[in-house]
Design a protein around this motif. Structure first.
Motif, PDB file in Angstrom:
ATOM      1  N   ARG A 181       0.836  -1.200   0.000  1.00 60.28           N
ATOM      2  CA  ARG A 181       0.000   0.000   0.000  1.00 60.28           C
ATOM      3  C   ARG A 181       0.871   1.250   0.000  1.00 60.28           C
ATOM      4  O   ARG A 181       1.731   1.429   0.852  1.00 60.28           O
ATOM      5  CB  ARG A 181      -0.933   0.032   1.214  1.00 60.28           C
ATOM      6  CG  ARG A 181      -2.042   1.077   1.059  1.00 60.28           C
ATOM      7  CD  ARG A 181      -2.972   1.084   2.235  1.00 60.28           C
ATOM      8  NE  ARG A 181      -2.407   1.790   3.378  1.00 60.28           N
ATOM      9  CZ  ARG A 181      -3.114   2.154   4.446  1.00 60.28           C
ATOM     10  NH1 ARG A 181      -4.409   1.861   4.507  1.00 60.28           N
ATOM     11  NH2 ARG A 181      -2.535   2.769   5.455  1.00 60.28           N
ATOM     12  N   ARG A 182       0.610   2.129  -0.968  1.00 61.03           N
ATOM     13  CA  ARG A 182       1.335   3.393  -1.047  1.00 61.03           C
ATOM     14  C   ARG A 182       0.829   4.338   0.031  1.00 61.03           C
ATOM     15  O   ARG A 182      -0.373   4.468   0.245  1.00 61.03           O
ATOM     16  CB  ARG A 182       1.176   4.026  -2.418  1.00 61.03           C
ATOM     17  CG  ARG A 182       1.845   3.233  -3.540  1.00 61.03           C
ATOM     18  CD  ARG A 182       1.866   4.033  -4.830  1.00 61.03           C
ATOM     19  NE  ARG A 182       2.652   5.248  -4.684  1.00 61.03           N
ATOM     20  CZ  ARG A 182       3.966   5.341  -4.843  1.00 61.03           C
ATOM     21  NH1 ARG A 182       4.643   4.257  -5.157  1.00 61.03           N
ATOM     22  NH2 ARG A 182       4.598   6.482  -4.687  1.00 61.03           N
ATOM     23  N   ARG A 183       1.777   5.007   0.681  1.00 58.77           N
ATOM     24  CA  ARG A 183       1.419   5.917   1.764  1.00 58.77           C
ATOM     25  C   ARG A 183       0.581   7.087   1.260  1.00 58.77           C
ATOM     26  O   ARG A 183      -0.444   7.436   1.846  1.00 58.77           O
ATOM     27  CB  ARG A 183       2.682   6.479   2.414  1.00 58.77           C
ATOM     28  CG  ARG A 183       3.495   5.498   3.234  1.00 58.77           C
ATOM     29  CD  ARG A 183       4.718   6.184   3.813  1.00 58.77           C
ATOM     30  NE  ARG A 183       5.584   5.261   4.530  1.00 58.77           N
ATOM     31  CZ  ARG A 183       5.452   4.972   5.815  1.00 58.77           C
ATOM     32  NH1 ARG A 183       4.470   5.510   6.504  1.00 58.77           N
ATOM     33  NH2 ARG A 183       6.289   4.130   6.406  1.00 58.77           N
ATOM     34  N   ALA A 184       1.015   7.710   0.181  1.00 59.20           N
ATOM     35  CA  ALA A 184       0.425   8.980  -0.232  1.00 59.20           C
ATOM     36  C   ALA A 184      -1.011   8.830  -0.718  1.00 59.20           C
ATOM     37  O   ALA A 184      -1.866   9.662  -0.415  1.00 59.20           O
ATOM     38  CB  ALA A 184       1.285   9.612  -1.332  1.00 59.20           C
ATOM     39  N   ARG A 185      -1.304   7.764  -1.441  1.00 62.20           N
ATOM     40  CA  ARG A 185      -2.613   7.630  -2.079  1.00 62.20           C
ATOM     41  C   ARG A 185      -3.415   6.443  -1.574  1.00 62.20           C
ATOM     42  O   ARG A 185      -4.475   6.167  -2.126  1.00 62.20           O
ATOM     43  CB  ARG A 185      -2.432   7.513  -3.601  1.00 62.20           C
ATOM     44  CG  ARG A 185      -1.819   8.764  -4.211  1.00 62.20           C
ATOM     45  CD  ARG A 185      -2.765   9.937  -4.108  1.00 62.20           C
ATOM     46  NE  ARG A 185      -2.121  11.207  -4.401  1.00 62.20           N
ATOM     47  CZ  ARG A 185      -2.713  12.377  -4.269  1.00 62.20           C
ATOM     48  NH1 ARG A 185      -3.940  12.436  -3.821  1.00 62.20           N
ATOM     49  NH2 ARG A 185      -2.067  13.491  -4.553  1.00 62.20           N
ATOM     50  N   TYR A 186      -2.909   5.755  -0.586  1.00 63.19           N
ATOM     51  CA  TYR A 186      -3.621   4.596  -0.032  1.00 63.19           C
ATOM     52  C   TYR A 186      -3.949   3.577  -1.125  1.00 63.19           C
ATOM     53  O   TYR A 186      -4.971   2.923  -1.083  1.00 63.19           O
ATOM     54  CB  TYR A 186      -4.911   5.034   0.672  1.00 63.19           C
ATOM     55  CG  TYR A 186      -4.695   5.954   1.841  1.00 63.19           C
ATOM     56  CD1 TYR A 186      -4.544   5.463   3.119  1.00 63.19           C
ATOM     57  CD2 TYR A 186      -4.619   7.332   1.643  1.00 63.19           C
ATOM     58  CE1 TYR A 186      -4.338   6.317   4.187  1.00 63.19           C
ATOM     59  CE2 TYR A 186      -4.405   8.195   2.709  1.00 63.19           C
ATOM     60  CZ  TYR A 186      -4.263   7.680   3.976  1.00 63.19           C
ATOM     61  OH  TYR A 186      -4.052   8.517   5.024  1.00 63.19           O
ATOM     62  N   GLN A 187      -3.068   3.469  -2.088  1.00 59.34           N
ATOM     63  CA  GLN A 187      -3.318   2.583  -3.220  1.00 59.34           C
ATOM     64  C   GLN A 187      -2.602   1.259  -3.032  1.00 59.34           C
ATOM     65  O   GLN A 187      -1.411   1.214  -2.719  1.00 59.34           O
ATOM     66  CB  GLN A 187      -2.848   3.224  -4.526  1.00 59.34           C
ATOM     67  CG  GLN A 187      -3.076   2.329  -5.738  1.00 59.34           C
ATOM     68  CD  GLN A 187      -2.396   2.872  -6.960  1.00 59.34           C
ATOM     69  OE1 GLN A 187      -1.535   3.745  -6.847  1.00 59.34           O
ATOM     70  NE2 GLN A 187      -2.755   2.384  -8.121  1.00 59.34           N
ATOM     71  N   TRP A 188      -3.310   0.169  -3.252  1.00 60.78           N
ATOM     72  CA  TRP A 188      -2.707  -1.149  -3.198  1.00 60.78           C
ATOM     73  C   TRP A 188      -2.142  -1.478  -4.576  1.00 60.78           C
ATOM     74  O   TRP A 188      -2.867  -1.464  -5.569  1.00 60.78           O
ATOM     75  CB  TRP A 188      -3.731  -2.209  -2.794  1.00 60.78           C
ATOM     76  CG  TRP A 188      -4.169  -2.113  -1.370  1.00 60.78           C
ATOM     77  CD1 TRP A 188      -5.348  -1.638  -0.906  1.00 60.78           C
ATOM     78  CD2 TRP A 188      -3.423  -2.513  -0.218  1.00 60.78           C
ATOM     79  NE1 TRP A 188      -5.397  -1.705   0.462  1.00 60.78           N
ATOM     80  CE2 TRP A 188      -4.218  -2.242   0.920  1.00 60.78           C
ATOM     81  CE3 TRP A 188      -2.156  -3.060  -0.023  1.00 60.78           C
ATOM     82  CZ2 TRP A 188      -3.793  -2.510   2.210  1.00 60.78           C
ATOM     83  CZ3 TRP A 188      -1.731  -3.330   1.262  1.00 60.78           C
ATOM     84  CH2 TRP A 188      -2.558  -3.058   2.361  1.00 60.78           C
ATOM     85  N   VAL A 189      -0.854  -1.775  -4.651  1.00 60.86           N
ATOM     86  CA  VAL A 189      -0.215  -2.144  -5.906  1.00 60.86           C
ATOM     87  C   VAL A 189       0.312  -3.565  -5.782  1.00 60.86           C
ATOM     88  O   VAL A 189       0.856  -3.968  -4.755  1.00 60.86           O
ATOM     89  CB  VAL A 189       0.932  -1.176  -6.272  1.00 60.86           C
ATOM     90  CG1 VAL A 189       0.381   0.170  -6.680  1.00 60.86           C
ATOM     91  CG2 VAL A 189       1.915  -1.021  -5.122  1.00 60.86           C
ATOM     92  N   SER A 190       0.144  -4.329  -6.845  1.00 57.63           N
ATOM     93  CA  SER A 190       0.558  -5.731  -6.847  1.00 57.63           C
ATOM     94  C   SER A 190       2.019  -5.851  -7.242  1.00 57.63           C
ATOM     95  O   SER A 190       2.503  -5.114  -8.107  1.00 57.63           O
ATOM     96  CB  SER A 190      -0.307  -6.530  -7.834  1.00 57.63           C
ATOM     97  OG  SER A 190      -1.667  -6.440  -7.493  1.00 57.63           O
ATOM     98  N   VAL A 191       2.713  -6.774  -6.605  1.00 58.32           N
ATOM     99  CA  VAL A 191       4.092  -7.050  -6.995  1.00 58.32           C
ATOM    100  C   VAL A 191       4.075  -7.997  -8.191  1.00 58.32           C
ATOM    101  O   VAL A 191       3.046  -8.571  -8.537  1.00 58.32           O
ATOM    102  CB  VAL A 191       4.900  -7.644  -5.830  1.00 58.32           C
ATOM    103  CG1 VAL A 191       4.908  -6.695  -4.654  1.00 58.32           C
ATOM    104  CG2 VAL A 191       4.352  -9.003  -5.407  1.00 58.32           C
ATOM    105  N   SER A 192       5.224  -8.149  -8.851  1.00 54.99           N
ATOM    106  CA  SER A 192       5.294  -8.961 -10.064  1.00 54.99           C
ATOM    107  C   SER A 192       5.064 -10.438  -9.747  1.00 54.99           C
ATOM    108  O   SER A 192       5.111 -10.868  -8.597  1.00 54.99           O
ATOM    109  CB  SER A 192       6.654  -8.772 -10.733  1.00 54.99           C
ATOM    110  OG  SER A 192       7.680  -9.177  -9.857  1.00 54.99           O
TER     111      SER A 192
END
Length: 579
Positions: A181-192
């Motif tokens: 989860r990115r701090r700034a935008r609360y976005q969950w991003v998947s790893v490869s």
């Protein structure tokens, strides 16, 4: 009263405000949207964790009473959340009679800059960032034990989900899925994908407390117990999505959890199956504590603090809950996302999948798993894909004695050399004829041979050469050595500077076996007193239960598959792409 305004918002899967490597989001939980979308031409943009901009079509009247209610903080925001869509309704409060008012100076100024747009700023509105990017509002308990709604759709994994984007569950390639989860935008991003598998392997090992993540030479730490990220300016939390634990929902590969306790040697030991099942049932029922009795002693498990207490003595031990690792090849054929039709390369034709078992006996001259290749090449190395049966068979045989928690296969290659194969096949026919009708005569084995990177292509071209034996010893004779267990051959597969190791899975005609000796340059005769006697075919360490085989004639072996692998590391390159 004014009618409520209904809005449908579909969050995008990429971070519009961050310069992430593209492959961080290459494998989406679902088909990604390129922007926040609404019905018609309406758009919603996230400005901050507490601000959104709602852009209206040009023909929408800005004098509706609902806008005045919003400015007067007399409207309630109600939303319904699914993992990939948020339905928002702005509803006037019942006790308030609205007056039509002009937009504030702030809104008017923004409207002049960007068209018919309005800021919606409300103190009582919840954290919009967490709503958009963490749609499932979980309790601390649910997050810690990965229960609740952060679940992967088993119908999708099994190839039978018809809901597509309307499905309330996550659609992922594997029955597990790791996100930061990115701090700034609360976005969950998947790893490869390669990082997905490596993280899962590390997590399934109960003795691992953490993993080191590397993103473009930025190194930070993932704590498996708290599911948090340390030493990172960009990420703060980690989550692991998982499929069902219920075998009636997925009879082929449900998630299986195991409970462990830390012993006096600082190692985690698995609870007895009955106790582990009792503790897991308590977790699924969201119990904070659970008691059990073992060997006459009563213990209390505190799930919130992850410890076990001896009720009589008060002695406390740490506990841990981890899933059982499920290798992707072993999930075939039920995991439909491994099909070549699911993730084909752009512009590529659908590959032909060979369903033949490469380790089974066949009657045709060349192996049925072979593919057409360049005829001008003396040999070809063809990569075996994850969804092929050959991958599964080689994978299983390799990991039979080399744990998946210790090493990982990087690639498997099929070696096609018609010249060397023809010599091997003719020798096999000759030895089969010698056996006659003896049905118990098993002359062919599949054995391992560890080697160095500089010898790989030489073996692929010229075969194993007994004439250059002795480099790694000659205890059982001066020939080419092969092992039944990959763990033994691993000692002779010297790693490169990058940590890669190479091992062949060879076809070997072992025939009649005899106990080897260091002075042998060929096998001894079957009948020592007969000068014209045939020879034994191979030498071994133990004729009754051989695990090491020595071959003195190159036509009795063939480099069937090449396995490229490496020792598992707790450093995970999350931007790596390897599938």
């Amino acid at each position: 009263m004014s009618q409520p305004v209904a809005v449908t918002i579909a969050p995008c899967g990429t971070d519009q405000f961050a310069n992430l490597p593209m492959n961080m989001c290459d494998i989406p939980p679902k088909k990604r949207k390129c922007d926040f979308q609404m019905t018609g031409n309406q758009l919603v943009t996230l400005i901050s964790p507490t601000e959104i901009v709602l852009k209206l079509p040009q023909n929408t009247s800005a004098s509706f009473p609902i806008w005045g209610l919003i400015q007067a903080s007399q409207a309630e925001v109600v939303w319904n959340v699914t993992p990939y869509k948020i339905d928002i309704r702005i509803v006037p409060l019942n006790a308030f009679k609205p007056e039509v008012s002009e937009p504030s100076d702030q809104v008017a100024e923004h409207q002049q800059r960007s068209g018919s747009s309005f800021f919606i700023v409300h103190e009582s509105v919840p954290n919009w960032g967490s709503i958009f990017y963490d749609p499932v509002q979980e309790s601390t308990f649910d997050k810690q034990y990965q229960i609740g709604k952060t679940q992967i759709c088993d119908h999708f994994l099994l190839g039978c989900c018809s809901l597509d984007l309307r499905c309330p569950l996550h659609h992922t390639p594997f029955p597990f899925h790791w996100q930061l989860r990115r701090r700034a935008r609360y976005q969950w991003v998947s790893v490869s994908q390669s990082a997905q598998i490596q993280l899962e392997k590390l997590y399934c090992n109960a003795d691992n407390d953490e993993a080191i993540l590397n993103l473009l030479d930025n190194v930070f730490t993932l704590n498996f117990d708290s599911m948090t990220v340390c030493d990172s300016d960009n990420y703060d939390e980690v989550r692991r999505l998982s499929n069902t634990t219920k075998s009636n929902c997925n009879p082929h590969f449900p998630t299986v959890w195991k409970m462990y306790w830390r012993n006096d040697y600082d190692l985690f030991v698995e609870y007895d199956e009955s106790i582990s099942r009792q503790l897991e049932n308590a977790i699924q029922n969201r119990a904070l504590k659970c008691t059990f009795t073992q060997t006459g002693r009563q213990y209390e498990v505190d799930f919130s603090n992850l410890n076990q207490k001896n009720i009589a003595t008060g002695f406390i031990r740490e506990i841990r809950r981890r899933p059982v690792f499920r290798s992707l090849p072993a999930l075939q054929p039920h995991l439909k996302t491994l099909s070549p039709n699911v993730f084909p390369g752009h512009g590529e034709a659908q590959p032909q999948v060979c369903l033949a078992d490469p380790l089974e006996e066949f009657t045709c001259w060349y192996p049925p798993v072979w593919r057409p290749g360049p005829t001008e090449e003396e040999f070809t190395k063809i990569e075996v894909k994850l969804y092929e049966k050959a991958y599964l068979k080689v994978y299983e045989l390799f990991h039979k004695t080399l744990s998946e928690a210790d090493v990982e296969i990087v690639n498997i290659y099929q070696i096609q050399n018609t010249f060397q194969w023809d010599k091997y096949r003719r020798q096999k026919e000759y030895m089969l004829a010698k056996c006659g009708e003896n049905k118990e005569c098993t002359i062919e084995h599949h054995l391992f041979h560890g080697t160095t990177t500089d010898a790989v292509d030489r073996i692929c071209k010229n075969n194993f050469d007994p004439r250059v034996s002795g480099k790694n010893g000659s205890v059982y004779g001066r020939g080419s050595y092969f092992a039944q267990n990959a763990s033994y051959s691993n000692d002779f597969a010297k790693p490169t500077e990058d940590g890669f190791q190479y091992m062949f899975l060879a076809k070997v005609l072992v025939g009649k076996k005899y106990t080897g000796k260091s002075g042998y340059y060929r096998p001894p005769p079957l009948l020592p007193d007969n000068p014209t006697s045939d020879l034994y075919d191979s030498c071994v360490n133990n004729p009754k239960d051989p695990t090491i085989f020595v071959i003195f004639d190159s036509c009795q072996c063939y480099p069937y598959y090449l396995i490229k692998y490496r020792v598992m590391s707790d450093v995970v390159n999350i931007s790596e792409w390897n599938m």
